[in-house]
Design a protein around this motif. Structure first.
Motif, PDB file in Angstrom:
ATOM      1  N   GLN A 103     -16.021  13.747  57.287  1.00 13.62           N
ATOM      2  CA  GLN A 103     -16.998  13.409  56.246  1.00 13.62           C
ATOM      3  C   GLN A 103     -16.777  14.239  54.984  1.00 13.62           C
ATOM      4  OE1 GLN A 103     -18.257  10.369  57.210  1.00 13.62           O
ATOM      5  NE2 GLN A 103     -20.056  11.106  56.196  1.00 13.62           N
ATOM      6  N   MET A 104     -16.508  15.511  55.134  1.00 14.40           N
ATOM      7  CA  MET A 104     -16.283  16.371  53.977  1.00 14.40           C
ATOM      8  C   MET A 104     -14.923  16.079  53.337  1.00 14.40           C
ATOM      9  SD  MET A 104     -19.083  17.889  53.734  1.00 14.40           S
ATOM     10  CE  MET A 104     -18.938  19.283  52.660  1.00 14.40           C
ATOM     11  N   GLN A 105     -13.943  15.680  54.117  1.00 14.66           N
ATOM     12  CA  GLN A 105     -12.642  15.326  53.562  1.00 14.66           C
ATOM     13  C   GLN A 105     -12.742  14.080  52.716  1.00 14.66           C
ATOM     14  OE1 GLN A 105     -10.014  14.949  56.890  1.00 14.66           O
ATOM     15  NE2 GLN A 105      -9.985  17.154  57.304  1.00 14.66           N
ATOM     16  N   LYS A 106     -13.558  13.124  53.130  1.00 14.11           N
ATOM     17  CA  LYS A 106     -13.742  11.902  52.347  1.00 14.11           C
ATOM     18  C   LYS A 106     -14.274  12.229  50.967  1.00 14.11           C
ATOM     19  CE  LYS A 106     -14.779   8.455  55.865  1.00 14.11           C
ATOM     20  NZ  LYS A 106     -15.842   7.576  56.372  1.00 14.11           N
ATOM     21  N   ARG A 107     -15.235  13.127  50.915  1.00 12.64           N
ATOM     22  CA  ARG A 107     -15.828  13.502  49.639  1.00 12.64           C
ATOM     23  C   ARG A 107     -14.787  14.130  48.720  1.00 12.64           C
ATOM     24  NH1 ARG A 107     -21.106  16.725  50.368  1.00 12.64           N
ATOM     25  NH2 ARG A 107     -21.753  14.686  51.082  1.00 12.64           N
ATOM     26  N   ASP A 108     -13.890  14.959  49.277  1.00 14.55           N
ATOM     27  CA  ASP A 108     -12.836  15.580  48.479  1.00 14.55           C
ATOM     28  C   ASP A 108     -11.821  14.554  48.000  1.00 14.55           C
ATOM     29  OD1 ASP A 108     -14.041  18.001  48.904  1.00 14.55           O
ATOM     30  OD2 ASP A 108     -12.717  18.570  50.561  1.00 14.55           O
ATOM     31  N   GLU A 109     -11.485  13.563  48.830  1.00 15.17           N
ATOM     32  CA  GLU A 109     -10.503  12.556  48.457  1.00 15.17           C
ATOM     33  C   GLU A 109     -11.004  11.673  47.329  1.00 15.17           C
ATOM     34  OE1 GLU A 109      -9.540  10.398  51.945  1.00 15.17           O
ATOM     35  OE2 GLU A 109      -8.513  12.083  52.888  1.00 15.17           O
ATOM     36  N   ARG A 110     -12.298  11.372  47.309  1.00 16.45           N
ATOM     37  CA  ARG A 110     -12.847  10.509  46.259  1.00 16.45           C
ATOM     38  C   ARG A 110     -12.674  11.132  44.886  1.00 16.45           C
ATOM     39  NH1 ARG A 110     -18.220   9.923  48.849  1.00 16.45           N
ATOM     40  NH2 ARG A 110     -17.623   8.980  50.785  1.00 16.45           N
ATOM     41  N   SER A 111     -12.840  12.455  44.816  1.00 16.68           N
ATOM     42  CA  SER A 111     -12.747  13.106  43.514  1.00 16.68           C
ATOM     43  C   SER A 111     -11.296  13.222  43.040  1.00 16.68           C
ATOM     44  CB  SER A 111     -13.393  14.483  43.571  1.00 16.68           C
ATOM     45  OG  SER A 111     -12.719  15.301  44.510  1.00 16.68           O
ATOM     46  N   ASP A 112     -10.326  13.225  43.956  1.00 16.06           N
ATOM     47  CA  ASP A 112      -8.920  13.384  43.596  1.00 16.06           C
ATOM     48  C   ASP A 112      -8.190  12.051  43.456  1.00 16.06           C
ATOM     49  OD1 ASP A 112      -9.335  16.066  43.790  1.00 16.06           O
ATOM     50  OD2 ASP A 112      -8.561  16.232  45.839  1.00 16.06           O
ATOM     51  N   ARG A 113      -8.895  10.967  43.358  1.00 16.55           N
ATOM     52  CA  ARG A 113      -8.309   9.637  43.453  1.00 16.55           C
ATOM     53  C   ARG A 113      -7.881   9.083  42.100  1.00 16.55           C
ATOM     54  NH1 ARG A 113     -11.755   4.978  46.267  1.00 16.55           N
ATOM     55  NH2 ARG A 113     -11.898   4.233  44.167  1.00 16.55           N
ATOM     56  N   GLY A 114      -7.439   9.864  41.175  1.00 15.09           N
ATOM     57  CA  GLY A 114      -7.127   9.429  39.829  1.00 15.09           C
ATOM     58  C   GLY A 114      -6.424   8.087  39.729  1.00 15.09           C
ATOM     59  N   ASP A 115      -5.194   7.989  40.187  1.00 12.68           N
ATOM     60  CA  ASP A 115      -4.490   6.706  40.174  1.00 12.68           C
ATOM     61  C   ASP A 115      -4.595   6.050  41.540  1.00 12.68           C
ATOM     62  OD1 ASP A 115      -2.036   7.219  41.863  1.00 12.68           O
ATOM     63  OD2 ASP A 115      -1.863   8.840  40.405  1.00 12.68           O
ATOM     64  N   ARG A 116      -4.220   4.807  41.609  1.00 12.52           N
ATOM     65  CA  ARG A 116      -4.367   4.039  42.852  1.00 12.52           C
ATOM     66  C   ARG A 116      -3.140   4.118  43.745  1.00 12.52           C
ATOM     67  NH1 ARG A 116      -9.481   2.193  44.053  1.00 12.52           N
ATOM     68  NH2 ARG A 116     -10.555   1.991  42.104  1.00 12.52           N
ATOM     69  N   GLY A 117      -2.236   5.022  43.485  1.00 14.47           N
ATOM     70  CA  GLY A 117      -1.085   5.203  44.367  1.00 14.47           C
ATOM     71  C   GLY A 117      -0.059   4.121  44.197  1.00 14.47           C
ATOM     72  N   ASP A 118       0.321   3.467  45.276  1.00 11.13           N
ATOM     73  CA  ASP A 118       1.405   2.506  45.259  1.00 11.13           C
ATOM     74  C   ASP A 118       0.920   1.069  45.120  1.00 11.13           C
ATOM     75  OD1 ASP A 118       0.212   2.504  47.713  1.00 11.13           O
ATOM     76  OD2 ASP A 118       2.083   2.312  48.839  1.00 11.13           O
ATOM     77  N   ARG A 119      -0.249   0.871  44.538  1.00 10.61           N
ATOM     78  CA  ARG A 119      -0.735  -0.511  44.321  1.00 10.61           C
ATOM     79  C   ARG A 119       0.070  -1.153  43.201  1.00 10.61           C
ATOM     80  NH1 ARG A 119      -7.010  -0.931  43.707  1.00 10.61           N
ATOM     81  NH2 ARG A 119      -6.415  -3.086  43.500  1.00 10.61           N
ATOM     82  N   PRO A 120       0.449  -2.422  43.372  1.00  4.08           N
ATOM     83  CA  PRO A 120       1.231  -3.087  42.326  1.00  4.08           C
ATOM     84  C   PRO A 120       0.362  -3.352  41.075  1.00  4.08           C
ATOM     85  CG  PRO A 120       0.663  -4.640  44.045  1.00  4.08           C
ATOM     86  CD  PRO A 120       0.212  -3.290  44.507  1.00  4.08           C
ATOM     87  N   ARG A 121       1.012  -3.308  39.934  1.00  2.00           N
ATOM     88  CA  ARG A 121       0.309  -3.612  38.679  1.00  2.00           C
ATOM     89  C   ARG A 121       0.160  -5.102  38.538  1.00  2.00           C
ATOM     90  NH1 ARG A 121      -0.716   0.060  34.742  1.00  2.00           N
ATOM     91  NH2 ARG A 121      -0.006   2.120  35.292  1.00  2.00           N
ATOM     92  N   ARG A 122      -0.897  -5.515  37.870  1.00  2.00           N
ATOM     93  CA  ARG A 122      -1.133  -6.943  37.671  1.00  2.00           C
ATOM     94  C   ARG A 122      -0.741  -7.380  36.311  1.00  2.00           C
ATOM     95  NH1 ARG A 122      -6.881  -7.816  40.718  1.00  2.00           N
ATOM     96  NH2 ARG A 122      -6.123  -7.165  42.703  1.00  2.00           N
TER      97      ARG A 122
END
Length: 122
Positions: A103-122
């Motif tokens: 639960q605490m790791q999820k909270r930390d990941e949300r704040s560090d989620r700047g870009d969407r990683g390897d999602r393709p651009r549209r």
């Protein structure tokens, strides 16, 4: 001694200080009965999937303990009698994980989620 993890849900109308006071109260119950607290976490107020005692939200608390079963039974008995505690879940585990809970790791990941990683651009 056996290792346990406990999740408690307290009423939503408590203040944060009162909810954290519940953690201290149940920690002393465990300590008085021969156990020890490995770690505690206060997860905050979260929305529940369904109403419990006419409450839609609750204060979530997490405890990691190293205690005999008699101490756990006494803590669960007192939690059921306490007016502010709505639910308690105790699980016996083989080993405690290092670091914060999921639960605490999820909270930390949300704040560090700047870009969407390897999602393709549209």
């Amino acid at each position: 001694m056996p290792l346990y993890e406990h999740v408690m849900i307290a009423r939503q109308d408590l203040s944060n200080a009162q909810a954290e006071g519940l953690i201290e109260h149940f920690s002393t119950v465990i300590s008085d009965n021969g156990g020890s607290i490995v770690g505690t976490e206060y997860w905050g107020v979260k929305t529940m999937a369904y109403k419990i005692n006419k409450n839609r939200k609750g204060h979530y608390m997490f405890l990691r303990t190293d205690a005999p079963s008699a101490a756990i039974l006494e803590m669960e008995r007192l939690a059921r009698l306490h007016d502010d505690v709505m639910r308690v879940l105790s699980v016996k585990v083989d080993a405690h994980e290092d670091g914060p809970s999921v639960q605490m790791q999820k909270r930390d990941e949300r704040s560090d989620r700047g870009d969407r990683g390897d999602r393709p651009r549209r």
